[in-house]
Design an enzyme around this catalytic site. Structure first.
Site, PDB file in Angstrom:
ATOM      1  CB  ILE A  26     -60.148 -13.241 -59.296  1.00 16.00           C
ATOM      2  CG1 ILE A  26     -59.292 -13.841 -60.399  1.00 16.00           C
ATOM      3  CG2 ILE A  26     -60.072 -11.622 -59.236  1.00 16.00           C
ATOM      4  CD1 ILE A  26     -59.349 -13.402 -62.142  1.00 16.00           C
ATOM      5  CG  ASP A  60     -79.534 -14.393 -60.253  1.00 14.46           C
ATOM      6  OD1 ASP A  60     -78.702 -14.121 -61.387  1.00 14.46           O
ATOM      7  OD2 ASP A  60     -80.034 -15.771 -60.895  1.00 14.46           O
ATOM      8  CB  VAL A  61     -75.113 -10.084 -60.830  1.00  8.66           C
ATOM      9  CG1 VAL A  61     -74.120 -10.118 -59.478  1.00  8.66           C
ATOM     10  CG2 VAL A  61     -74.559 -11.295 -62.251  1.00  8.66           C
ATOM     11  CG  ASN A  87     -64.002 -11.010 -59.385  1.00  2.41           C
ATOM     12  OD1 ASN A  87     -62.894 -11.300 -59.667  1.00  2.41           O
ATOM     13  ND2 ASN A  87     -64.783 -12.390 -58.722  1.00  2.41           N
ATOM     14  CE1 TYR A 151     -65.163 -13.317 -69.084  1.00  7.50           C
ATOM     15  CE2 TYR A 151     -63.119 -12.417 -70.879  1.00  7.50           C
ATOM     16  CZ  TYR A 151     -63.692 -13.002 -69.710  1.00  7.50           C
ATOM     17  OH  TYR A 151     -62.932 -12.760 -68.716  1.00  7.50           O
ATOM     18  CE  LYS A 155     -65.051  -9.832 -67.991  1.00  7.53           C
ATOM     19  NZ  LYS A 155     -65.312  -9.289 -66.438  1.00  7.53           N
ATOM     20  CB  VAL A 183     -56.416 -16.765 -63.730  1.00 10.83           C
ATOM     21  CG1 VAL A 183     -56.010 -17.196 -62.142  1.00 10.83           C
ATOM     22  CG2 VAL A 183     -55.238 -15.024 -63.843  1.00 10.83           C
TER      23      VAL A 183
END
Length: 281
Positions: A26, A60-61, A87, A151, A155, A183
């Site tokens: 994405i 690296d978040v 994202n 997950y 989110k 997706v």
């Protein structure tokens, strides 16, 4: 909540955009589209491929120092920031019945805290520009699917963070959450490898539609609070928000049919689900 109700857009030319997870399915498609439209795009990714059609910096978040360094470099390169698209995200097998382990912590660290870190590092420039934040959330932020508790939790927490951010920065910064369904991308590989594929519970949607929704949220003159990406997604969003018990029954019925039909046979993480639904353990 809206499904792609288009209104007037800002001219993308010259708008300064930062995208996390920019080398993935994405992020790359979005960055490419905005870049071709004339926006100034920089991406962040754990492992840039080097062939993205716009600059992508290694980041690296999950690491405070990495985020500080990469965001500082990106903002200096852009000369400020108009749009942040959060994202970056991962999925993976994580049934709710088991104690949280490394997989659960990894998803929460990237999907929730990674988003938080990057956003916090960008707040000053976003406020100065009266910019906006676009959160790429998920249908699972409002409608949980089984065997993927981490997950959905990450989110849903991401959306809660977005809600708090909107209240705190709303005088200067708009915050939109986008809710794709599914997706086709490598994000599903680890779940499939564990024998927990949700193919029968999710219908994949076109990548272009998801990118359309994110692009619109990034550029709309009057951005929406919540944006779904398909008509089916809009219905699911409505039902999950307003008729959650009905949604639970629909998902539970589908899970029971898949378990009884052998979809999870041989998957150790789904053994309890299979046994409780009378299938083969």
């Amino acid at each position: 909540m809206t499904f792609l109700t288009f209104n007037r857009r800002h001219d993308p030319r010259g708008r300064r955009v930062l995208i996390t997870g920019a080398s993935g399915t994405i992020g790359r498609a979005l960055g490419d589209r905005l870049n071709r439209a004339g926006a100034r795009v920089v991406g962040l990714d754990l492992r840039p491929t080097g062939d993205e059609p716009f600059p992508v910096m290694a980041c690296d978040v999950t690491d405070d120092d990495s985020v500080t360094s990469a965001v500082t470099e990106a903002l200096e390169f852009l000369g400020g920031l108009d749009v942040l698209v959060n994202n970056a995200g991962i999925g993976g097998p994580a049934p709710a019945e088991y104690a949280p382990g490394d997989e659960v912590r990894r998803q929460l660290e990237i999907n929730l805290l990674g988003t938080w870190r990057v956003t916090a590092a960008c707040v000053g420039e976003l406020v100065a520009a009266r910019g906006r934040v676009v959160m790429v959330a998920s249908r699972m932020a409002v409608m949980q699917l089984p065997l993927a508790a981490a997950y959905g939790a990450s989110k849903r927490a991401m959306v809660a963070y977005a809600d708090a951010l909107r209240l705190e920065l709303g005088t200067h910064v708009t915050v939109t959450c986008v809710y794709p369904s599914a997706v086709r991308s490598p994000i599903h590989d680890s779940t499939k490898a564990a024998g927990l594929s949700l193919e029968g519970m999710s219908v994949y949607e076109p990548l272009d539609g998801v990118v359309d929704a994110i692009e619109h949220s990034a550029l709309a003159v009057r951005p929406r609070r919540d944006v779904t990406t398909t008509r089916k997604g809009a219905v699911e969003f409505f039902l999950a928000r307003h008729l959650p018990a009905l949604t639970d029954r629909i998902v539970a019925r589908t899970l029971a049919a898949r378990a009884a039909g052998g979809a999870f046979d041989g998957a150790s993480l789904a053994a309890g689900v299979v046994e409780r639904h009378g299938g083969r353990a």
